[in-house]
Each structure stands twice: as C-alpha cells, then as structure tokens.
Design an enzyme around this catalytic site. Structure first.
Site: not given
Ligand code: NAD
Length: 495
Positions: A265, A300
């Site tokens: 991720e 993110c």
C-alpha cells in the site's frame, strides 16, 4: 510494578505508565540491544518518550515466536467463534483506551486529539467488522466432470512481516493485523519510528485479552536499521508494507532471491476532476478536507491535484483561497486547530523544497507557500499552486504535506490524460451533477478508489488499494481477506 514499565511523562503534567518496550511472545521484554529511540512531539520538539530499539536479538526472538505459533497451527485450528470473540474483546479494549491512546498518539504524531481518538475508534471498528467475518470465509467447489471433485481453500502464507508508516499508525496496524488473523498468518510488526508509542497499546491489550503467545509480536526500530534487518530475515514468508514506493522497491530487491510474496500500500498523487456542472461549494469543502485538514496533507489519498474546467475555475479559486487563508494552524492539543504540524523537521524541509521547486518551475502561488512560525513546531501554511503543468516536479511527485496543484482542462479527454499522467494510481475524485459523465470518468481513471462529489467516502467494509506505483493487494472488506492469503486446490478422483 514500576520496573515492568517505562514511564512516559505527558506535558499536561500527568504521568502515564506506558510500555516503551518490544512486545514478543506475549509479553513486553527487557531490552537486549540496550538502545533507545527518542520520540519527539512535532509541535514543540520535546521528547514524548524513549522507545526500546529492536536489533538482531529481539528480531530473532520475534520471528522465532511467530514461527512457533504458526507451526503449532494456533490460528488455523482456533474455532472461528473463539477467534471472533477474541477480536471483539480487542475492539472493546481499543474503545476503552481511546482517550488515553488518542492523547499519546496526538503528542507523538501531531494530529488533533479528536482525529487520534477517532483513529482508535476506527481501529476498534475494524476489529469488530473482521470479528464478524471469521466464520464467513467460504471456499469454492469447481465442477469438472462426474468422477472428479475439486475444491479450493484460502490458506495463510505463514509468518507475515508487517511494516507500518507514521501517518495513521494505529489504524493501519488494526487493518493489517485483523485481516491477517482471519487468514491465519502470524505476525511480526514494526510500527513507525517517528510515532511508535501508541502502537504499544496493542501489546497491552493482547496481554489483557490473552491472545495466544507469539501470534503477534511488536518490534520497534528505525526503518533503515531494524526495518532492513526484518526484511532480510529468512523467516518471513510474506511481507505487508505500507509506505513509500522507494522503500517498497528496496524490499523487492532485498527479497528477490527468496521470492517472498508482498502486499504493498504505497503513495499517491490523487486528482479531483471538477466539471463545469459541479457543486463548487462542495468541491471547495472537499479540497480543504482532502489536503489540509486531515493530518496537514500527510495522507496517502490526499487531494494533491485539482483538474478544473475554466468556466468554474474563478469561483473555485476565489472560494478556496478565502477558506484556506482562514484555516487555523496549531498544535493537536488545541481543539480549534485545523492544520496540524508536519511529522518532523525533515518533512518540513522536504515540503518547503517542493514548494520552492513549484515556484521555480513557473507555477502561480495562489496562497501559502511558506513555513508558519509557531514556536518550535513543524508547521507549513496550507498552499495552493495554480497554472501547474504536468511536467513540473510538483505535478508528479508525492509532496506529503498541505500543498495542492491546480490544472486547467478544456475537454474530458484532456482531464483524463492529466489525471493519469503520474506514476501513481491510488485515489481520485470526480465532481459533477451528471452520473453518466461521472461513470465515463471513473471508467477511465487509473486508480484503486474513485470518489464522486466528495472526498473520503470510506468504510471498513470497502476495499481499497493502488494501481501502478501506488502498490498492489487490497485492504478492507472481504476482498482484503482474500488478498492476504493464498489458495490451495484439492482435486479428487472419485472411485
Ligand atoms: P516510509 O516508506 O519512509 O516508511 C514506512 C515504514 O517503512 C516505516 O515503518 C519505516 O521505518 C520503514 N522503513 C523505512 N526504510 C526501510 C527499509 N529500508 N527497509 C524496511 N523498512 C523501512 O514511509 P513513511 O514516510 O513512513 O510514510 C509515508 C508514505 O506512506 C507515503 O508515501 C504515503 O503515501 C504512504 N502511505 C500509503 C498508504 C496506503 O494505504 N496506500 C497509507 C499510509 C501511508
């Protein structure tokens, strides 16, 4: 017992007894390396606590205990209801400790206390959600004629090494651990060195709940030292990494010979496309919450790019700059704060350098553009760049701070080209009143999550993950579980 704890002094003069040791084989152990890592408060550089650094001995012990727990099949043979109950108790304990935990997380990470308490609540919700799934994993039967019988089961990889970043350390810990517990991987997990203390609540909770020894081991340390040693260790069967693509690339190189499966991720450069028929007030509010308010853009899936039609650009820019100027910058323990400090002085320098590069490239600085001088905190003013071109560094690289870049587009194909012009593909957004146009757009954007008319439409039951350099593997929902295991096919000839 005082000597079984390290003492953490909070700045409101209350003393909290908080574990600052490594959690291995079901208990906090005394340091073998005898080294400690100081953890600084990003709003004032004061030391929040000193955490034990795990080096070779601690790392070996952690892997040994995770391997033993895996080989004993503790998780695999655990009754699904028992596993579910264990996870529900963990969820309840996380809720019980959310205020204390949220305060500590806020001190070491800089986010507002409300956001940090919310992170503990979210972590509890994640354990609850996955607690409900322990007995709902269905395997497949595949037909292949009358005299054969094939079935496919989901199995774990073995010992999973998990490496966590600093921006959402408590929630990323919960998501990764809960999904892996269901599949049956045992765990060695390294919280981020910049804010590791709050992750030790998990160790305390696992002890209180009686999670079997060795299933989850928490080791602390610097990425380039402990992180690298963990990755190089021969006992990891699977690596789950959340962080930057640069480190992900290093992990792949380090493990190339062993061919260790990985789940990544990674970073993002997420774009919102705003069409002329969009609700501009909503788009402005979404931008503020997408890039400034949560964690000062250190997220993110931050809205770090805005691609807007010239017909509505003036209205959008006027409203956005007005709102941005009014945002209150300050420390996480002040209830009025909207923009919190960056995690470290290094991060402040990194964001400042990107902003300088934006100015040098020729982008127009609409608002912000410099550090905010408030005490010794790592504050940066919320910043909007206008007239950005896709070949500028600020248009391509993840800044990871409160900085967004605005681009113009004239037709829909151009908007898609700009949205897809980076190496990343994590999240994206489309603002329009026209569902057909939104679908057309979502179909063409290369990203693992697309939001429509808002930013952060999320839930623990919803899967997410990256396209391109933003990683692979999915987390959240049922998909997340299948993403953390491997399947085995059993084919019988019926006699
Ligand atoms: P980072 O890659 O620097 O560090 C992440 C973790 O890796 C830390 O625990 C660190 O100690 C460790 N690490 C660093 N170097 C290592 C090495 N050589 N070997 C092994 N481990 C090492 O990232 P960061 O600065 O902590 O976090 C920010 C990044 O994380 C951003 O790119 C952000 O987009 C990404 N992120 C992604 C998601 C997602 O779900 N896609 C979520 C949060 C953060």
């Amino acid at each position: 017992m005082l000597d079984s704890y390290n003492i953490l002094v909070l700045f409101d003069l209350k003393i909290i007894f908080m574990e600052l040791r490594n959690f291995i084989n079901g208990r906090f152990i005394n340091s073998i390396s005898k080294k400690k890592i100081p953890i600084l408060n990003p709003s004032n550089q004061k030391v929040v606590g000193n955490i034990d650094e795990a080096l070779d001995n601690e790392i070996n012990l952690a892997f040994e205990s995770a391997k033993k727990a895996f080989d004993k099949r503790i998780l695999l043979d655990m009754d699904a209801k028992e596993k579910s109950m264990m996870m529900r108790v963990i969820a309840n304990k996380l809720r019980e400790k959310k205020i204390e935990g949220g305060k500590i997380l806020s001190q070491e990470n800089g986010k507002t206390i409300a956001q940090c308490v919310g992170e503990f609540e979210g972590a509890a919700n994640t354990f609850d959600y996955y607690a409900g799934l322990t007995d709902k994993i269905e395997h497949k039967i595949i037909p292949s004629g009358n005299d054969t019988f094939n079935y496919v089961v989901l199995e774990p990889f073995g010992v999973s090494l998990q490496i966590v970043p600093w921006n959402y350390p408590v929630s990323i810990f919960s998501g990764m651990v809960a999904q892996n517990l269901i599949v049956g991987n045992t765990i060695v997990i390294k919280p981020p060195e910049l804010c590791p203390i709050s992750s030790n609540f998990y160790g305390q909770i696992f002890q209180e709940v009686g999670v079997p020894d060795g299933i989850i081991n928490i080791v602390h340390g610097y990425g380039e030292v402990t992180g690298r040693k963990l990755v190089q260790h021969p006992s990891s069967d699977y690596i789950v990494f959340t962080g930057s693509p640069q480190v992900a690339s290093e992990i792949l190189k380090e493990t190339a010979d062993r061919i260790v499966p990985t789940h990544f991720e990674l970073g993002g450069k997420s774009a919102a496309i705003i069409y002329p028929d969009a609700d501009i007030d909503k788009a402005v509010d979404s931008t503020v919450k997408g890039i400034f308010e949560p964690n000062a853009g250190q997220i993110c899936v931050a809205m770090s790019r805005v691609i807007i039609h010239p017909k509505v650009k003036d209205e959008y820019m006027t409203k956005l700059t007005e709102k941005t100027k009014k945002l209150k910058i300050g420390s996480g323990d002040n209830a009025d704060t909207q923009v919190t400090p960056l995690i470290s002085q290094e991060q402040l320098k990194r964001v400042s350098n990107y902003v300088k590069s934006g100015i040098q490239s020729g982008a127009t600085l609409a608002v912000g553009g410099e550090a905010a001088e408030i005490g010794d905190g790592n504050y940066f003013k919320p910043t909007v760049f206008d007239n950005v071109k896709t070949d500028y560094t600020i248009a391509q690289e993840e800044i990871f701070g409160p900085v967004t870049s605005v681009f113009d587009f004239n037709d829909e194909d151009e908007a898609i080209d700009i949205a897809n012009s980076t190496k990343y593909g994590l999240a994206s957004g489309v603002f329009t009143a026209d569902d057909q146009k939104a679908k057309w757009t979502a179909d063409r954007i290369q990203a693992g999550i697309i939001w429509q008319n808002d930013w952060f439409v999320d839930g623990v039951n919803l899967p997410g993950g990256g396209y391109k350099r933003s990683g692979y593997g999915r987390d959240g929902g049922v998909d997340g579980i299948y993403s953390h295991g491997q399947t085995k096919r059993i084919s019988k000839r019926l006699l």
